[in-house]
Design an enzyme around this catalytic site. Structure first.
Site, PDB file in Angstrom:
ATOM      1  N   ILE A 285     -36.907 -18.008   2.129  1.00  0.00           N
ATOM      2  CA  ILE A 285     -37.997 -18.976   1.911  1.00  0.00           C
ATOM      3  C   ILE A 285     -39.310 -18.408   2.467  1.00  0.00           C
ATOM      4  O   ILE A 285     -40.376 -18.571   1.867  1.00  0.00           O
ATOM      5  CB  ILE A 285     -37.652 -20.329   2.561  1.00  0.00           C
TER       6      ILE A 285
ATOM      7  N   LYS B 164     -28.639 -19.770   9.771  1.00  0.00           N
ATOM      8  CA  LYS B 164     -28.460 -20.931   8.893  1.00  0.00           C
ATOM      9  C   LYS B 164     -27.060 -21.102   8.310  1.00  0.00           C
ATOM     10  O   LYS B 164     -26.870 -21.935   7.425  1.00  0.00           O
ATOM     11  CB  LYS B 164     -29.473 -20.849   7.750  1.00  0.00           C
TER      12      LYS B 164
ATOM     13  N   SER C 160     -34.060 -29.522   7.739  1.00  0.00           N
ATOM     14  CA  SER C 160     -33.102 -29.518   6.629  1.00  0.00           C
ATOM     15  C   SER C 160     -32.621 -30.936   6.367  1.00  0.00           C
ATOM     16  O   SER C 160     -32.525 -31.759   7.292  1.00  0.00           O
ATOM     17  CB  SER C 160     -31.916 -28.644   7.042  1.00  0.00           C
ATOM     18  N   ALA C 161     -32.251 -31.191   5.117  1.00  0.00           N
ATOM     19  CA  ALA C 161     -31.653 -32.488   4.780  1.00  0.00           C
ATOM     20  C   ALA C 161     -30.340 -32.700   5.510  1.00  0.00           C
ATOM     21  O   ALA C 161     -29.828 -33.824   5.552  1.00  0.00           O
ATOM     22  CB  ALA C 161     -31.428 -32.563   3.271  1.00  0.00           C
ATOM     23  N   THR C 162     -29.818 -31.639   6.100  1.00  0.00           N
ATOM     24  CA  THR C 162     -28.579 -31.767   6.863  1.00  0.00           C
ATOM     25  C   THR C 162     -28.752 -32.753   8.028  1.00  0.00           C
ATOM     26  O   THR C 162     -27.771 -33.324   8.503  1.00  0.00           O
ATOM     27  CB  THR C 162     -28.095 -30.368   7.332  1.00  0.00           C
TER      28      THR C 162
ATOM     29  N   TYR D 219     -25.022 -25.983  13.470  1.00  0.00           N
ATOM     30  CA  TYR D 219     -26.275 -25.631  12.784  1.00  0.00           C
ATOM     31  C   TYR D 219     -27.165 -26.867  12.641  1.00  0.00           C
ATOM     32  O   TYR D 219     -28.347 -26.866  13.011  1.00  0.00           O
ATOM     33  CB  TYR D 219     -25.983 -25.023  11.402  1.00  0.00           C
TER      34      TYR D 219
ATOM     35  N   LYS E 125     -31.009 -28.197  14.363  1.00  0.00           N
ATOM     36  CA  LYS E 125     -32.192 -28.725  13.662  1.00  0.00           C
ATOM     37  C   LYS E 125     -32.593 -30.062  14.264  1.00  0.00           C
ATOM     38  O   LYS E 125     -33.785 -30.345  14.452  1.00  0.00           O
ATOM     39  CB  LYS E 125     -31.906 -28.880  12.164  1.00  0.00           C
TER      40      LYS E 125
ATOM     41  N   ASN F  95     -22.397 -18.427   0.769  1.00  0.00           N
ATOM     42  CA  ASN F  95     -21.909 -19.760   1.110  1.00  0.00           C
ATOM     43  C   ASN F  95     -22.418 -20.788   0.123  1.00  0.00           C
ATOM     44  O   ASN F  95     -21.756 -21.785  -0.154  1.00  0.00           O
ATOM     45  CB  ASN F  95     -22.430 -20.180   2.499  1.00  0.00           C
TER      46      ASN F  95
ATOM     47  N   ASN G  83     -15.422 -21.084  -7.167  1.00  0.00           N
ATOM     48  CA  ASN G  83     -14.546 -22.140  -6.653  1.00  0.00           C
ATOM     49  C   ASN G  83     -15.357 -23.426  -6.648  1.00  0.00           C
ATOM     50  O   ASN G  83     -16.378 -23.503  -5.951  1.00  0.00           O
ATOM     51  CB  ASN G  83     -14.131 -21.833  -5.214  1.00  0.00           C
ATOM     52  N   VAL G  84     -14.932 -24.395  -7.416  1.00  0.00           N
ATOM     53  CA  VAL G  84     -15.605 -25.700  -7.387  1.00  0.00           C
ATOM     54  C   VAL G  84     -14.893 -26.522  -6.319  1.00  0.00           C
ATOM     55  O   VAL G  84     -13.706 -26.849  -6.461  1.00  0.00           O
ATOM     56  CB  VAL G  84     -15.536 -26.398  -8.771  1.00  0.00           C
TER      57      VAL G  84
END
Ligand code: NAD
Ligand code: WQD
Length: 352
Positions: free
Chosen positions: A19, A91, A131-133, A155, A159, A204, A222-223
């Site tokens: 980014i 991250k 992060s939206a996390t 992680y 944040k 990832n 892999n879904v």
């Protein structure tokens, strides 16, 4: 009307990363002078060679670690910067579970050192990569900034700790100008195909994995689960083009210069796409088949996550402009031009 004072200097930590590199291009395009401070633990100097080529302008590069207060303070002072954009951090969610102290040290201690250096240099404007996390498992969709905050892995906790630390700092000294930007799922690449995401080892994240299947580096995607409560059963996320995200940083740094504050903003599109929709969109953009196999759910995953992006529009006049086809086309162009990422690149710039 917000404007850039010609030659205004910005110090960008982690500016060689995914980014950060895209943001450096947009900063140079907008007329800022840029100093990047990076230890290259997850990036290549080559990214910055290309940033300068794309923008047709040069930037300063300092090879250093956030946690080295002496070097960091010297670099910030030498840069003459009036604002900092702080991307530097680790991250990988899975790695953070295995090595929590590494994450607290690098991300939290690193940010403490940065704030100390900024205070010493009297630089009090900061844009921070959150992060939206930090929203944990969403209680409402789309997610507004007022949503309760929580984190389920080290992680995400780094944040949250950093966000809290920034709010405490502002409480103690209201002359700071702090923008906390909560990114949703950044994807895509610069339209030149020169810079993009360069994950080391097995990706990832979904889109780089899909791109590596399309180029033939991996056999299938892999879904992770198709039994979620979503329209097609696969996970839904708010994917945002990295160039839109980068432009959001330029707007944030411009807006923050105007007024002392500490504000958190979502940077997302407000749209959610499923894993299957992403695979189909990538097939359309690349004209390549993308094989997939449905597996079990990935530990820690949530069904759906997408932003309420209105506050960024209101405060920054910013909204994401690039849609899903552009995200996939640009990711594909980067992947095709750089099938092994930056590793195979010939030119190397010596950082000083
Ligand atoms: P990235 O790994 O590509 O870039 C991070 C950069 O920081 C790298 O160039 C790395 O070398 C540098 N760095 C790390 N630790 C450092 C240290 N101690 N000292 C100096 N430099 C250091 O990651 P990115 O995807 O560009 O993410 C940038 C920021 O945005 C990170 O803070 C990340 O947590 C956050 N973020 C990323 C995503 C995403 O999906 N990519 C989503 C939300 C938030
Ligand atoms: C997206 C969707 C997966 C890979 C992560 C971090 C988050 C933020 C962004 C930094 C999910 C599915 C994925 C694969 C799959 N980073 N998937 N097969 O999990 O939303 O967010 O990156 O702050 O903190 O957690 O992104 O790209 O990993 O997954 O099916 O091989 O794709 O289950 O539904 P995520 P992602």
């Amino acid at each position: 009307m917000i404007s850039t004072k010609s030659g205004q200097k910005i110090f960008v930590t982690g500016g060689a990363g995914y980014i950060g590199s895209h943001t450096c291009v947009e900063l140079l395009n907008a007329g800022f002078d840029v100093t990047v401070y990076d230890n290259f633990c997850n990036s290549q100097p080559e990214a910055l060679v290309r940033v300068q080529r794309i923008a047709g302008k040069s930037l300063q590069v300092v090879h250093g670690d956030l946690r080295n207060l002496t070097e960091l303070t010297q670099a910030l002072k030498n840069s003459g910067a009036t604002a900092v954009i702080h991307f530097a951090g680790l991250k990988a969610v899975g790695e953070s579970v295995e090595k929590p102290l590494l994450y607290y040290d690098n991300n939290v201690v690193g940010t403490v050192r940065l704030l100390e250096a900024m205070a010493q240099c009297k630089v009090k404007t900061l844009v921070f990569s959150s992060s939206a996390t930090v929203y944990g498992a969403p209680q409402q969709l789309p997610i507004p900034e007022s949503h309760p905050l929580s984190a389920t892995n080290p992680y995400g906790k780094t944040k949250l700790v950093i966000e809290d630390m920034l709010r405490d700092l502002f409480q103690s000294d209201s002359s700071w100008h702090i923008g906390i930007l909560r990114y949703f799922n950044p994807v895509g690449a610069h339209s030149s195909g020169q810079i993009g995401e360069d994950p080391q080892g097995t990706p990832n994240n979904l889109l780089p994995f899909v791109a590596q299947v399309a180029i033939g580096r991996r056999e299938f995607v892999n879904v992770w689960g198709n039994d979620y409560n979503t329209p097609d059963g696969t996970g839904v996320r708010d994917y945002i083009h990295v160039v839109d995200l980068a432009i959001g940083h330029v707007k944030a740094v411009q807006m923050l210069g105007e007024q002392a504050q500490c504000v958190a903003l979502n940077l997302g599109t407000g749209n959610g796409y499923s894993v299957m929709e992403m695979i189909k969109a990538f097939e359309a953009a690349s004209a390549k088949p993308v094989a997939y196999r449905v597996g079990p759910r990935r530990t820690g995953d949530i069904a759906s996550c997408y932003a309420q992006p209105d506050l960024a529009l209101q405060l920054l006049g910013w909204r994401a402009e690039r849609g899903l086809p552009a995200m996939c086309e640009d990711a594909w162009r980067w992947q095709q031009k750089n099938p092994m990422g930056y590793a195979a690149a010939g030119s190397v710039m010596e950082p000083h």
